[in-house]
Enzyme design. Structure first.
Site, short mmCIF file in Angstrom:
data_model
loop_
_atom_site.label_atom_id
_atom_site.label_comp_id
_atom_site.label_asym_id
_atom_site.label_seq_id
_atom_site.Cartn_x
_atom_site.Cartn_y
_atom_site.Cartn_z
N ARG A 92 0.81 -1.21 0.00
CA ARG A 92 0.00 0.00 0.00
C ARG A 92 0.84 1.26 0.00
O ARG A 92 0.53 2.24 -0.65
CB ARG A 92 -0.91 0.00 1.24
CG ARG A 92 -1.49 1.37 1.56
CD ARG A 92 -2.71 1.30 2.44
NE ARG A 92 -3.57 0.22 2.02
CZ ARG A 92 -4.23 -0.57 2.84
NH1 ARG A 92 -4.15 -0.40 4.14
NH2 ARG A 92 -4.98 -1.54 2.39
N TYR A 93 1.91 1.25 0.80
CA TYR A 93 2.75 2.44 0.95
C TYR A 93 3.97 2.32 0.02
O TYR A 93 4.35 1.21 -0.36
CB TYR A 93 3.21 2.56 2.41
CG TYR A 93 2.10 2.75 3.41
CD1 TYR A 93 1.50 4.00 3.59
CD2 TYR A 93 1.64 1.69 4.18
CE1 TYR A 93 0.50 4.18 4.52
CE2 TYR A 93 0.63 1.87 5.12
CZ TYR A 93 0.06 3.11 5.29
OH TYR A 93 -0.93 3.30 6.22
N ARG A 96 7.20 0.09 1.81
CA ARG A 96 7.07 -1.05 2.72
C ARG A 96 5.87 -1.92 2.38
O ARG A 96 4.90 -1.45 1.79
CB ARG A 96 6.97 -0.58 4.17
CG ARG A 96 5.90 0.46 4.44
CD ARG A 96 6.36 1.37 5.58
NE ARG A 96 5.32 2.26 6.09
CZ ARG A 96 4.98 3.40 5.50
NH1 ARG A 96 5.55 3.76 4.38
NH2 ARG A 96 4.03 4.15 6.03
N CYS A 105 -3.89 -17.66 14.98
CA CYS A 105 -3.57 -16.72 16.05
C CYS A 105 -3.66 -17.44 17.39
O CYS A 105 -4.36 -18.44 17.51
CB CYS A 105 -4.59 -15.57 16.07
SG CYS A 105 -4.45 -14.44 14.69
N CYS A 109 -9.30 -12.40 18.44
CA CYS A 109 -9.86 -11.15 18.95
C CYS A 109 -11.20 -10.94 18.26
O CYS A 109 -11.29 -10.99 17.03
CB CYS A 109 -8.94 -9.99 18.63
SG CYS A 109 -7.25 -10.24 19.19
N CYS A 112 -11.33 -8.26 15.38
CA CYS A 112 -10.23 -8.33 14.41
C CYS A 112 -10.57 -7.68 13.07
O CYS A 112 -11.63 -7.90 12.50
CB CYS A 112 -9.84 -9.78 14.18
SG CYS A 112 -8.47 -9.97 13.03
N ARG A 114 -9.08 -8.47 10.38
CA ARG A 114 -9.00 -9.54 9.37
C ARG A 114 -9.89 -10.71 9.76
O ARG A 114 -9.58 -11.87 9.48
CB ARG A 114 -7.55 -9.96 9.18
CG ARG A 114 -6.66 -8.75 8.85
CD ARG A 114 -5.47 -9.10 7.98
NE ARG A 114 -4.72 -7.88 7.73
CZ ARG A 114 -3.56 -7.57 8.35
NH1 ARG A 114 -3.02 -8.41 9.22
NH2 ARG A 114 -2.97 -6.43 8.08
N ASP A 272 -11.62 -0.18 13.16
CA ASP A 272 -11.96 -0.20 11.73
C ASP A 272 -13.44 -0.58 11.55
O ASP A 272 -14.07 -1.14 12.45
CB ASP A 272 -11.09 -1.23 11.00
CG ASP A 272 -9.62 -0.81 10.93
OD1 ASP A 272 -9.36 0.41 10.87
OD2 ASP A 272 -8.75 -1.70 10.95
N ASP A 309 -7.19 4.30 10.44
CA ASP A 309 -6.77 3.65 9.19
C ASP A 309 -7.89 3.92 8.21
O ASP A 309 -9.01 3.42 8.37
CB ASP A 309 -6.54 2.14 9.42
CG ASP A 309 -5.42 1.60 8.53
OD1 ASP A 309 -5.10 2.25 7.51
OD2 ASP A 309 -4.87 0.53 8.86
N LYS A 316 -2.91 4.99 7.11
CA LYS A 316 -3.10 5.49 8.46
C LYS A 316 -2.96 7.02 8.50
O LYS A 316 -2.03 7.57 7.92
CB LYS A 316 -2.06 4.87 9.39
CG LYS A 316 -2.17 3.36 9.49
CD LYS A 316 -1.01 2.79 10.29
CE LYS A 316 -1.06 1.29 10.35
NZ LYS A 316 -0.69 0.65 9.07
C1 LIG Z 1 0.09 -0.33 8.94
C2 LIG Z 1 0.56 -0.83 7.66
C3 LIG Z 1 1.90 -0.71 7.29
C4 LIG Z 1 2.94 -0.08 8.18
O1 LIG Z 1 2.66 1.24 8.50
P1 LIG Z 1 3.68 2.06 9.43
O2 LIG Z 1 2.95 3.34 9.63
O3 LIG Z 1 4.95 2.17 8.68
O4 LIG Z 1 3.85 1.28 10.69
C5 LIG Z 1 2.28 -1.20 6.06
N1 LIG Z 1 1.41 -1.76 5.22
C6 LIG Z 1 0.10 -1.89 5.53
C7 LIG Z 1 -0.83 -2.50 4.55
C8 LIG Z 1 -0.37 -1.43 6.77
O5 LIG Z 1 -1.66 -1.57 7.08
#
Ligand SMILES: *Cc1c(COP(=O)(O)O)cnc(C)c1O
Length: 365
Positions: A92-93, A96, A105, A109, A112, A114, A272, A309, A316
């Site tokens: 997504r980002y 990362r 798990c 929870c 959750c 997911r 969420d 989120d 986020k």
């Molecule tokens: C939360 C999340 C991350 C990591 O986010 P950070 O703000 O860097 O901790 C990476 N990918 C996804 C899909 C996430 O939901």
């Protein structure tokens, strides 16, 4: 079989045992549990003090989960499936990615995110791992990976090491993170062997999931100590939950207790919009008041980011209880502190005349 695997076997995972041990009528929750699995480890069971308390609410199924008419809810509110280029990987980002290592798990929870797939059989296969490694290798902008699921510490050491080793072989992948609720719910899983294996793959970070100060038992403190001693920086993630931790005093105690076991609070999440979890949602003002009660009033180390989120996969978004930046121009910045007093801060590189015009740069109105 290791001790932690025995404890998984001894966990409550069917409605008959739930009725026998906690007195919840099996028929009231049978359908819910058919859809959304149940697991309560012996460790977590021990921390339940009474019906409906903060631990109970997180793990005992509730008929409310079957209400499917809640506004705006969806099975995948964060659109993780739309952001998945390879099975089990979410990108997504920009720099990362997040990898589902297993669907298992230590506890399930009830709130959750997911909920749609946790508890069903499924662990990363060697073929899938290869696809993931190929994708990351081809995307040199990826420098951070989060192992998630499910809970990545639910797989045996050998399998987890296979994943870590394959990822560590990618030169541009700088850091690996593990997101887990295991240290707080199945502390016996944090063995010396596990820690010795993990420390070979530094820089490795862990974000642990904690929602209430009663989760921090002596066994949990020891498990976190073993991880910290292995050189793993520990953070925490907390979900703001109605009737569990939607109270500034409870949250302050949680954050302070976490620091005392060497866990640095990282995020508090607004709940969420997940189908079957609407009864846990709080108003956003509650979260803002919690941050307000923390910032300035206790160690800055104890103050996490409060985030929403964004539904639909927007990522986020961190939010603050008040606008701390009142004005900013070429000459000065005016900010508001935790006591809501305004403070002037002069900008550098100005003509000396304008500096002199400010009587005291640290004046508080
Ligand atoms: C939360 C999340 C991350 C990591 O986010 P950070 O703000 O860097 O901790 C990476 N990918 C996804 C899909 C996430 O939901």
């Amino acid at each position: 079989m290791e001790q932690w695997q025995k404890e998984i076997r001894e966990s409550i995972d069917d409605v008959e045992t739930l009725e026998a041990v906690l007195g919840v009528p099996a028929e009231e929750v049978r359908e819910i549990v058919d859809k959304y699995p149940l697991r309560i480890t012996p460790h977590v069971l021990k921390t339940i003090q009474r019906k409906g308390d903060a631990i109970w609410k997180q793990v005992v199924p509730d008929a409310e989960e079957g209400r499917l008419d809640a506004v705006c809810s969806s099975e995948d509110p964060l659109h993780e499936e739309a952001d998945s280029p390879v099975q089990n990987l979410v990108h997504r980002y920009p720099d990362r990615v997040l990898l589902y290592v297993t669907n298992q798990c230590p506890i399930y929870c009830r709130f959750c995110t997911r909920k749609r797939f946790v508890g069903s059989p499924g662990t990363l296969t060697p073929e899938n791992l290869k696809q993931v490694v190929d994708y990351i290798s081809a995307h040199t902008e990826i420098r951070d990976i989060i192992l998630s699921g499910g809970d990545p510490l639910m797989v045996v050491d050998m399998l987890l090491e296979r994943v870590l080793k394959a990822l560590r072989a990618i030169p541009h992948l700088e850091i690996i993170r593990i997101g887990t609720r295991v240290p707080g719910t199945l502390p016996s899983r944090i063995t010396e062997n596990l820690c010795a294996m993990l420390k070979k793959y530094h820089p490795l970070y862990m974000n642990l999931h904690f929602n209430h100060p009663d989760e921090i038992t002596p066994e949990v403190a020891e498990a976190c100590g073993r991880l910290a001693d292995a050189g793993i920086p520990l953070g925490s993630q907390t979900v703001l939950l109605d009737g569990v931790n939607d109270d500034p005093e409870v949250m302050k105690r949680l954050m302070q207790k976490l620091l005392a076991i060497r866990v640095k609070p990282y995020y508090i999440y607004q709940a969420d919009l997940v189908l079957g979890t609407h009864h846990f949602r709080t108003r956003v003002e509650k979260g803002l008041n919690i941050i307000k009660a923390l910032r300035g009033h206790t160690s800055g180390m104890a103050v996490p980011h409060y985030v929403i989120d964004a539904p639909g996969g927007g990522g986020k978004v961190a939010i603050l209880p008040y606008d701390t930046l009142l004005s900013l121009d070429e000459e000065q910045v005016i900010v508001k502190n935790y006591e809501e007093k305004t403070v002037h801060y002069p900008q550098p590189n100005l003509a000396s005349a304008s500096i002199l015009s400010i009587a005291s740069p640290f004046e508080i109105e």
